[in-house]
Design an enzyme around this catalytic site. Structure first.
Site, mmCIF file in Angstrom:
data_model
loop_
_atom_site.group_PDB
_atom_site.id
_atom_site.type_symbol
_atom_site.label_atom_id
_atom_site.label_comp_id
_atom_site.label_asym_id
_atom_site.label_seq_id
_atom_site.Cartn_x
_atom_site.Cartn_y
_atom_site.Cartn_z
ATOM 1 N N HIS A 1 62.933 34.352 -44.264
ATOM 2 C CA HIS A 1 63.240 33.054 -43.548
ATOM 3 C C HIS A 1 61.830 32.300 -43.394
ATOM 4 O O HIS A 1 61.698 31.576 -42.566
ATOM 5 C CB HIS A 1 63.371 33.718 -42.151
ATOM 6 N N SER B 1 68.755 42.661 -35.833
ATOM 7 C CA SER B 1 69.724 42.391 -35.014
ATOM 8 C C SER B 1 71.169 42.393 -35.599
ATOM 9 O O SER B 1 72.339 42.527 -34.969
ATOM 10 C CB SER B 1 69.657 41.150 -34.125
#
Ligand SMILES: [Zn+2]
Length: 270
Positions: free
Chosen positions: A118, A215
């Site tokens: 990211h 997550s």
């Protein structure tokens, strides 16, 4: 087989480790997508963590970004980051660490076989597509944001931005620089430094996949989970909470900064 036994049995095989926000909690970095009050991106993320917002109002975008990430830039790696450096060093087969975190702490700790999928809060690039410092490729398109500070002789770059409206610019084409992070309205293919093909290939060839503090709510983990399921790759998820996992992923209920140093110590025992 449990996690340790699986790692021991595959010691000369390919190991893929995927980390998320849980790894950096012990470094004082709040989760970016959670619902707790400290969640950095919780409320305005979908509106402001976007390329569209940057293009509409680059100054507001930079302010929003710097106000949130000043803390990230000063954080230090914890025991989980250090354990993963040791794991890379002692692992006999191919090793790859993929992180969703943009805090740069794996790099700071010393991990080398690392993909920051990211991007990184420590890096910027030119916002003009096709610029030699911009997207979609070119290894020299990564900058140190401290140059932004140095360029204006102002240690408090937030204040400089607020009072003078000074934005960092590309030295090649003078277009405004942008943070080298994957925004919510962008694809992994936006820049080759996200190395999404390398990540997919590592997942296809992995003998073991270890998820730590993720997550499972972003595109890349979903894809890797699916690949593990399709290929029958042994996969584990280290997380202290009760995460909802597909049946082919084994939950290891523990905090990363506690479990990983123990795990690596057991692996390196003569
Ligand atoms: Zn440029």
């Amino acid at each position: 087989m449990d996690l340790l036994e699986t790692l021991q049995a595959n010691r000369s095989g390919n190991l893929l480790v995927v980390t998320g926000a849980g790894v950096s909690l012990a470094s004082g970095i709040p989760t970016f997508r959670g619902t707790d009050p400290g969640a950095v991106w919780a409320n305005d993320v979908l509106a402001k963590g976007t390329k569209a917002f940057f293009e509409r109002d680059p100054k507001a975008s930079w302010l929003w970004y710097l106000e949130r990430f000043g803390k990230v830039l000063g954080a230090q790696p914890n025991a989980a980051h250090h354990a993963l450096v040791t794991l890379e060093q002692v692992w006999e087969g191919d090793f790859l660490l993929v992180t969703q975190n943009i805090d740069g702490l794996h790099r700071k700790a010393g991990s080398n076989c690392l993909v920051e999928v990211h991007g990184s809060a420590q890096k910027v690039r030119c916002s003009r597509r096709g610029c030699i410092n911009g997207e979609p490729k070119g290894s020299i398109s990564i900058y140190d944001p401290h140059r932004f500070v140095a360029a204006y002789g102002e240690p408090d770059y937030l204040r400089a931005l607020k009072t003078e409206g000074t934005l960092p610019r590309c030295e090649r084409c003078n277009k405004i620089l942008r943070p080298h992070i994957l925004w919510f309205d962008e694809y992994y293919s936006a820049h080759e430094d996200y190395q999404i093909e390398r990540v997919k290939s590592a997942a296809n060839n992995a003998n073991v996949i270890l998820f730590v503090g993720t997550s499972f709510s972003v595109g890349v983990t979903e894809d890797l989970v699916d690949r593990a399921g399709l290929l029958g790759t042994p996969a584990f998820a280290v997380d202290p909470g009760s995460v909802k996992l597909p049946q082919w992923i084994q939950h290891v209920p523990a905090q990363a900064e506690v479990l990983l140093p123990d795990l690596v110590a057991s692996l390196t025992k003569p």
